[in-house]
Motif scaffolding. Structure first.
Motif, PDB file in Angstrom:
ATOM      1  N   GLN A   1     -15.149 -10.836  -0.939  1.00  0.00           N
ATOM      2  CA  GLN A   1     -14.909  -9.594  -1.674  1.00  0.00           C
ATOM      3  C   GLN A   1     -15.883  -8.501  -1.235  1.00  0.00           C
ATOM      4  OE1 GLN A   1     -15.367 -10.858  -5.710  1.00  0.00           O
ATOM      5  NE2 GLN A   1     -13.355 -11.849  -5.814  1.00  0.00           N
ATOM      6  N   LEU A   2     -17.161  -8.847  -1.128  1.00  0.00           N
ATOM      7  CA  LEU A   2     -18.172  -7.852  -0.764  1.00  0.00           C
ATOM      8  C   LEU A   2     -17.911  -7.291   0.634  1.00  0.00           C
ATOM      9  CD1 LEU A   2     -21.896  -7.847  -1.525  1.00  0.00           C
ATOM     10  CD2 LEU A   2     -21.227  -7.553   0.842  1.00  0.00           C
ATOM     11  N   VAL A   3     -17.612  -8.160   1.600  1.00  0.00           N
ATOM     12  CA  VAL A   3     -17.401  -7.695   2.972  1.00  0.00           C
ATOM     13  C   VAL A   3     -16.139  -6.844   3.070  1.00  0.00           C
ATOM     14  CG1 VAL A   3     -16.880  -8.458   5.324  1.00  0.00           C
ATOM     15  CG2 VAL A   3     -18.705  -9.565   4.019  1.00  0.00           C
ATOM     16  N   GLU A   4     -15.071  -7.220   2.372  1.00  0.00           N
ATOM     17  CA  GLU A   4     -13.856  -6.416   2.401  1.00  0.00           C
ATOM     18  C   GLU A   4     -14.095  -5.015   1.834  1.00  0.00           C
ATOM     19  OE1 GLU A   4     -10.684  -6.809   3.671  1.00  0.00           O
ATOM     20  OE2 GLU A   4     -11.814  -8.343   4.738  1.00  0.00           O
ATOM     21  N   HIS A   5     -14.818  -4.954   0.720  1.00  0.00           N
ATOM     22  CA  HIS A   5     -15.120  -3.650   0.136  1.00  0.00           C
ATOM     23  C   HIS A   5     -16.099  -2.869   1.021  1.00  0.00           C
ATOM     24  CE1 HIS A   5     -13.359  -5.473  -3.495  1.00  0.00           C
ATOM     25  NE2 HIS A   5     -13.175  -4.240  -3.908  1.00  0.00           N
ATOM     26  N   LEU A   6     -17.011  -3.563   1.692  1.00  0.00           N
ATOM     27  CA  LEU A   6     -17.930  -2.888   2.612  1.00  0.00           C
ATOM     28  C   LEU A   6     -17.165  -2.260   3.773  1.00  0.00           C
ATOM     29  CD1 LEU A   6     -20.728  -2.147   3.668  1.00  0.00           C
ATOM     30  CD2 LEU A   6     -20.911  -4.459   4.623  1.00  0.00           C
ATOM     31  N   LYS A   7     -16.187  -2.970   4.294  1.00  0.00           N
ATOM     32  CA  LYS A   7     -15.400  -2.423   5.411  1.00  0.00           C
ATOM     33  C   LYS A   7     -14.585  -1.209   4.963  1.00  0.00           C
ATOM     34  CE  LYS A   7     -13.558  -6.427   6.650  1.00  0.00           C
ATOM     35  NZ  LYS A   7     -12.824  -7.449   7.431  1.00  0.00           N
ATOM     36  N   GLU A   8     -14.044  -1.269   3.754  1.00  0.00           N
ATOM     37  CA  GLU A   8     -13.316  -0.103   3.239  1.00  0.00           C
ATOM     38  C   GLU A   8     -14.257   1.079   3.051  1.00  0.00           C
ATOM     39  OE1 GLU A   8     -10.215   0.494   2.809  1.00  0.00           O
ATOM     40  OE2 GLU A   8      -9.569  -1.499   3.471  1.00  0.00           O
ATOM     41  N   PHE A   9     -15.455   0.777   2.565  1.00  0.00           N
ATOM     42  CA  PHE A   9     -16.458   1.828   2.398  1.00  0.00           C
ATOM     43  C   PHE A   9     -16.777   2.490   3.737  1.00  0.00           C
ATOM     44  CE2 PHE A   9     -21.036   2.604   2.988  1.00  0.00           C
ATOM     45  CZ  PHE A   9     -21.195   3.693   2.159  1.00  0.00           C
ATOM     46  N   VAL A  10     -16.977   1.704   4.779  1.00  0.00           N
ATOM     47  CA  VAL A  10     -17.276   2.244   6.115  1.00  0.00           C
ATOM     48  C   VAL A  10     -16.124   3.100   6.600  1.00  0.00           C
ATOM     49  CG1 VAL A  10     -17.607   1.603   8.531  1.00  0.00           C
ATOM     50  CG2 VAL A  10     -18.876   0.410   6.743  1.00  0.00           C
ATOM     51  N   ARG A  11     -14.910   2.637   6.384  1.00  0.00           N
ATOM     52  CA  ARG A  11     -13.742   3.407   6.833  1.00  0.00           C
ATOM     53  C   ARG A  11     -13.682   4.765   6.132  1.00  0.00           C
ATOM     54  NH1 ARG A  11     -10.253  -0.251   6.058  1.00  0.00           N
ATOM     55  NH2 ARG A  11     -10.073  -0.951   8.221  1.00  0.00           N
ATOM     56  N   HIS A  12     -13.908   4.767   4.827  1.00  0.00           N
ATOM     57  CA  HIS A  12     -13.856   6.026   4.077  1.00  0.00           C
ATOM     58  C   HIS A  12     -15.014   6.939   4.439  1.00  0.00           C
ATOM     59  CE1 HIS A  12     -11.653   3.423   0.930  1.00  0.00           C
ATOM     60  NE2 HIS A  12     -10.798   3.941   1.789  1.00  0.00           N
TER      61      HIS A  12
ATOM     62  N   ASP B   1     -16.949   5.262  -3.289  1.00  0.00           N
ATOM     63  CA  ASP B   1     -16.772   4.003  -3.981  1.00  0.00           C
ATOM     64  C   ASP B   1     -15.760   3.172  -3.213  1.00  0.00           C
ATOM     65  OD1 ASP B   1     -16.406   1.942  -5.673  1.00  0.00           O
ATOM     66  OD2 ASP B   1     -15.600   3.118  -7.331  1.00  0.00           O
ATOM     67  N   SER B   2     -16.090   1.908  -3.011  1.00  0.00           N
ATOM     68  CA  SER B   2     -15.185   1.041  -2.271  1.00  0.00           C
ATOM     69  C   SER B   2     -13.903   0.772  -3.032  1.00  0.00           C
ATOM     70  CB  SER B   2     -15.876  -0.289  -1.989  1.00  0.00           C
ATOM     71  OG  SER B   2     -16.203  -0.924  -3.197  1.00  0.00           O
ATOM     72  N   SER B   3     -13.812   1.229  -4.277  1.00  0.00           N
ATOM     73  CA  SER B   3     -12.604   0.982  -5.048  1.00  0.00           C
ATOM     74  C   SER B   3     -11.457   1.906  -4.667  1.00  0.00           C
ATOM     75  CB  SER B   3     -12.898   1.164  -6.537  1.00  0.00           C
ATOM     76  OG  SER B   3     -13.154   2.520  -6.814  1.00  0.00           O
ATOM     77  N   LEU B   4     -11.711   2.886  -3.768  1.00  0.00           N
ATOM     78  CA  LEU B   4     -10.680   3.872  -3.458  1.00  0.00           C
ATOM     79  C   LEU B   4      -9.374   3.233  -3.002  1.00  0.00           C
ATOM     80  CD1 LEU B   4     -12.593   6.807  -1.796  1.00  0.00           C
ATOM     81  CD2 LEU B   4     -11.068   6.907  -3.745  1.00  0.00           C
TER      82      LEU B   4
ATOM     83  N   GLY C   1     -17.340   4.643  16.132  1.00  0.00           N
ATOM     84  CA  GLY C   1     -16.254   4.941  15.221  1.00  0.00           C
ATOM     85  C   GLY C   1     -16.136   3.886  14.149  1.00  0.00           C
ATOM     86  N   ALA C   2     -15.264   4.151  13.176  1.00  0.00           N
ATOM     87  CA  ALA C   2     -15.125   3.265  12.028  1.00  0.00           C
ATOM     88  C   ALA C   2     -14.666   1.876  12.431  1.00  0.00           C
ATOM     89  CB  ALA C   2     -14.160   3.877  11.014  1.00  0.00           C
ATOM     90  N   GLU C   3     -13.671   1.796  13.324  1.00  0.00           N
ATOM     91  CA  GLU C   3     -13.141   0.494  13.692  1.00  0.00           C
ATOM     92  C   GLU C   3     -14.185  -0.356  14.404  1.00  0.00           C
ATOM     93  OE1 GLU C   3     -10.379  -0.749  12.568  1.00  0.00           O
ATOM     94  OE2 GLU C   3     -10.122   1.151  11.505  1.00  0.00           O
ATOM     95  N   ASP C   4     -15.024   0.292  15.240  1.00  0.00           N
ATOM     96  CA  ASP C   4     -16.096  -0.460  15.897  1.00  0.00           C
ATOM     97  C   ASP C   4     -17.063  -1.041  14.864  1.00  0.00           C
ATOM     98  OD1 ASP C   4     -14.993   0.174  18.307  1.00  0.00           O
ATOM     99  OD2 ASP C   4     -16.380   1.817  18.748  1.00  0.00           O
ATOM    100  N   GLU C   5     -17.396  -0.224  13.862  1.00  0.00           N
ATOM    101  CA  GLU C   5     -18.304  -0.691  12.824  1.00  0.00           C
ATOM    102  C   GLU C   5     -17.688  -1.827  12.014  1.00  0.00           C
ATOM    103  OE1 GLU C   5     -21.729   0.421  11.661  1.00  0.00           O
ATOM    104  OE2 GLU C   5     -21.373   0.423  13.813  1.00  0.00           O
TER     105      GLU C   5
END
Length: 819
Positions: A650-661, A686-689, A745-749
């Protein structure tokens, strides 16, 4: 006048069509200028989701089903009160038959006034998103006013969907003035906290007294048929049943919960049927007791003795608080229907029937209930009575577990293992350590007191004290939150407060006759909770004052001697507003950092549940290419802390969304100038977006573990520890140092984070020993901190056991805080 930042953004967006996510992000971006004024982890957090709460409307079929289920969970305690009320009231026998009418009148109007008028129609409405109890009242007040003793409130918490409150207009100055006084008065905040833990301590004490009095009174009925059994044998049977009750707690009430409602419904059918039988057979004239004149005459005849007898009368409403405390399993309407439609009529029939029987056989007052049962129904009633007593005990024991579980999130109870035993009922928990403590206490109380009379004296104090506190806190909610008319508030407080104070004065009169017991329980529990919370708060304030500066992080990034090892490191801390002082201590002892480092703070929010899509708040720590993040994981007091593997995903998925946003912000959105926002605004997402559920690769990480020995140094505030043995499975020399270089870029991160996840996750935990500062601390503070708190910390569970952290992936470093 329009905000210039808003105006410029609007001008740049003319003629451009954007997708829905881009529109959401664009709307948030325009508030950067305002965000710079406030220092918080994340100020644009908490997009509201459609979370169905307790306030959601349900159909009548579901409501009636919940009403039936609530019979078994909520009313076992108040339903078994007819076993002992008359015997506890007339302890010296009945001297005048008119006294029976007076006591019956007192019972009738006590039930009408307190359970019906106060709880069913007022107190149940003061719930916290459907959850009840003293802790829920305190949480509700903390949400409207900053009265929590730990200063970790954040503006974004108010944006949580379960946090939002349907409040009246704020135009009433009275509510605002009271709120300001509460927020500015340390004494008021401490008093509110003490009142809360006093009430919770009393309810936990009920978890000891309810099984004792319920089982002992039910088993005592066997003497009607087995006259050869003496009181010691009754006590022995009761103790055996109590041990059995506590022994099966680990299986969870949900395993046998399906039978609770039918058994208690059968019990109410028995007592109401037997009551009607006795009423029409012996003296239907006792219904005259509905005339309150008989109460007045009773006190005129008996004077002081009548006032003393109120300690027995009040036992007719034991378990009333359970209606409110167990509200989270059901709904307000369901509880209102079940009590008004089933419980209240059954109790009236039961007490009226017993009164009618006593008019003919006043000498049978000490065994009123079993003596009044028709001979053919004796054994069926006895079996159902014992079953009902067990269920009543089960409900209060489970309630004690739930309250302790809630107290943990308040930071005022030592760490214990909380096992969630039911997927159906969120509040059903089991705490092994507390279970055995309650069992030992119940056995000791039963053996020591032997009869229900003295236990009843103790029980009454616990019941009425919680009611008085509830009246006080609901009145405060009426003033600050509901903004009710002052006349209604005065009526509520004066009427119910006066009645409860009269009852409290009566039960306190029997202090030396067993009444001291709940107060002793409460005093002991309050000392434990108060000591733990005090040091917990002081430790938090110490970390807040000594949090790591941004200059330290920049110097760390430039240090060529700091190695980077593959994988994700999760450094746990309770600090919300910054990086804890334990971090430099890690670096000093182990000069290496994982390729992705996340400072994780598990934060308790004063609501029952936080939606998953709103749980994680992130902010990136500068410099950006160092890949260090701060994360606050928000939990309500009824949320379950996930297993490590699930939590990591859960944490990593939300972290990746945060990086993308975040990269969307940095790039300025589509068709915009590529100008980065101010530093203060970067990472305020917020990663909840657009949070999505997804699966992430496994760990495959070797052992990382440290055994530490604390050695206090001559420093004013922080003492560091020396490490005896360090085993790190990965090389930490400079050649293995991972440096990302320029961010592409976001995808690299995101790919980099995923690769780090595949390399494994390591949990970094600081073992902080807290001691009182030598020079400025008083002797009392040294005793509390150095001995009492550290005794509790050593003898209860450690942090990694509470969070179920795999020992093979745990790295610990010791540190001493001087507070």
């Amino acid at each position: 006048m329009a905000d210039p930042v808003q105006q410029n953004e609007a001008d740049g967006d003319e003629g451009i069509e954007m997708t829905e996510p881009e529109k959401i992000l664009k709307e948030r971006k325009i508030s950067w200028a305002k965000l710079r004024r406030i220092d918080s982890l994340n100020l644009e957090a908490g997009r509201v989701s459609n979370v169905r709460g307790h306030s959601a409307k349900v159909d009548w079929g579901t409501t009636l089903n919940l009403a039936f289920q609530s019979i078994g969970v909520v009313y076992g305690d108040i339903g078994t009160s007819p076993l002992y009320v008359f015997s506890s009231t007339f302890t010296k026998g009945i001297k005048n038959n008119d006294d029976i009418l007076g006591v019956l009148s007192l019972i009738i109007y006590t039930i009408v006034l307190l359970p019906i008028a106060k709880y069913v129609f007022v107190v149940l409405l003061a719930n916290d998103n459907g959850d009840g109890g003293t802790f829920a009242l305190y949480s509700l007040i903390c949400r409207y006013a900053k009265v929590s003793l730990i200063p970790n409130q954040q503006p974004e918490d108010r944006e949580l969907s379960n946090y939002r409150l349907d409040t009246p207009s704020n135009q009433l100055k009275r509510a605002q003035k009271i709120k300001e006084k509460l927020e500015n008065s340390k004494e008021a905040q401490v008093l509110l906290f003490i009142v809360t833990i006093l009430a919770t301590s009393m309810v936990i004490g009920d978890g000891v007294l309810t099984p004792c009095i319920s089982v002992l009174s039910a088993v005592s009925g066997i003497k009607q048929s087995a006259t050869s059994l003496n009181q010691d044998a009754i006590v022995g049977i009761s103790v055996a049943i109590l041990i059995l009750i506590f022994s099966v707690q680990r299986f969870g009430t949900d395993k046998i919960g399906y039978s609770f409602a039918p058994i208690i419904f059968l019990w109410f059918s028995f007592i109401s049927g037997i009551g009607l039988y006795n009423l029409f057979k012996y003296d239907v004239g006792v219904l005259r007791a509905f005339n309150p004149k008989y109460m007045i005459d009773y006190f005129k005849r008996n004077g002081k003795q009548g006032w003393i007898s109120l300690g027995g009368v009040v036992l007719c409403i034991t378990g009333t608080e359970a209606m409110f405390a167990d509200l989270g399993h059901f709904s307000v309407r369901a509880v209102q229907i079940s009590f008004s439609g089933i419980v209240f009529p059954a109790l009236l029939c039961a007490y009226s029937g017993q009164a009618a029987y006593l008019t003919k056989f006043p000498d049978h007052v000490l065994e009123t209930f079993y003596s009044s049962i028709p001979h053919t129904l004796y054994w069926p009633t006895f079996v159902v009575a014992v079953a009902a007593a067990i269920i009543a005990s089960q409900a209060m024991i489970s309630g004690a577990f739930a309250i302790i579980s809630q107290s943990l999130s308040l930071g005022c109870f030592p760490r214990v293992k909380v096992v969630h035993t039911s997927a159906k009922y969120e509040g059903q928990v089991y705490i092994p350590e507390v279970n055995y403590m309650l069992m030992i206490a119940c056995v000791i109380v039963t053996i020591a007191f032997k009869t229900t009379e003295q236990i009843g004296n103790a029980y009454g104090i616990a019941v009425v004290a919680v009611m008085v506190i509830t009246t006080f806190m609901v009145s405060l909610i009426m003033l600050v939150i509901w903004k009710t008319s002052i006349w209604w508030i005065a009526m509520f407080f004066v009427v119910f407060g006066t009645v409860e104070i009269i009852y409290l004065s009566s039960v306190l009169y029997k202090f030396t006759q067993g009444g001291f017991l709940p107060l002793a329980f409460a005093l002991f529990l309050m000392m434990v909770m108060g000591i733990w919370h005090y040091v917990h708060k002081e430790r938090y304030m110490f970390e807040l004052r000594n949090k790591v500066s941004s200059n330290f992080i920049r110097d760390l990034a430039m240090n060529p001697h700091i190695g980077r090892v593959p994988g994700i490191g999760l450094l746990y801390s309770e600090l919300v507003q910054g990086i804890p002082p334990i971090f430099p201590h890690f670096i000093a002892n182990i000069p290496s950092i994982h390729s992705v480092l996340v400072f994780v703070s598990i934060k308790s929010i004063p609501i029952s549940k936080v939606a998953m899509e709103e749980r994680f708040l992130f902010r990136q720590v500068e410099p950006r290419d160092y890949r260090m993040f701060r994360c606050v994981v928000r939990h309500g007091y009824k949320d379950v802390i996930e297993e490590p593997e699930q939590f990591e995903r859960q944490l990593v998925e939300h972290l990746k969304e945060f990086v993308r946003h975040e990269y969307f912000f940095l790039e300025g959105g589509p068709n915009e100038q590529k100008t980065a926002p101010p530093p203060e605004a970067v990472s305020l997402i917020d990663s909840s977006l657009l949070a999505k559920d997804g699966k992430v690769g496994g760990s495959g990480l070797s052992t990382v573990h440290i055994e530490e020995s604390l050695q206090q140094q001559n420093t004013p505030c922080i003492s560091s520890g020396s490490i005896h043995a360090v085993t790190v499975a990965r090389s930490t020399n400079s050649s293995s140092r991972i440096i990302s270089g320029p961010i592409q870029g976001a995808e690299d991160e995101i790919q980099f984070i995923q690769k780090a996840m595949d390399n494994g996750v390591v949990y970094l935990l600081g073992e902080t020993e807290v001691v009182a500062e030598q020079k400025s601390s008083s002797l009392l503070k040294k005793i509390v901190v150095n001995y009492a708190y550290n005794f509790l910390r050593r003898n209860f569970r450690q942090g990694e056991k509470i969070m179920s952290i795999p020992r093979g992936r745990l790295l610990r470093v010791g540190m001493t805080y001087e507070i």
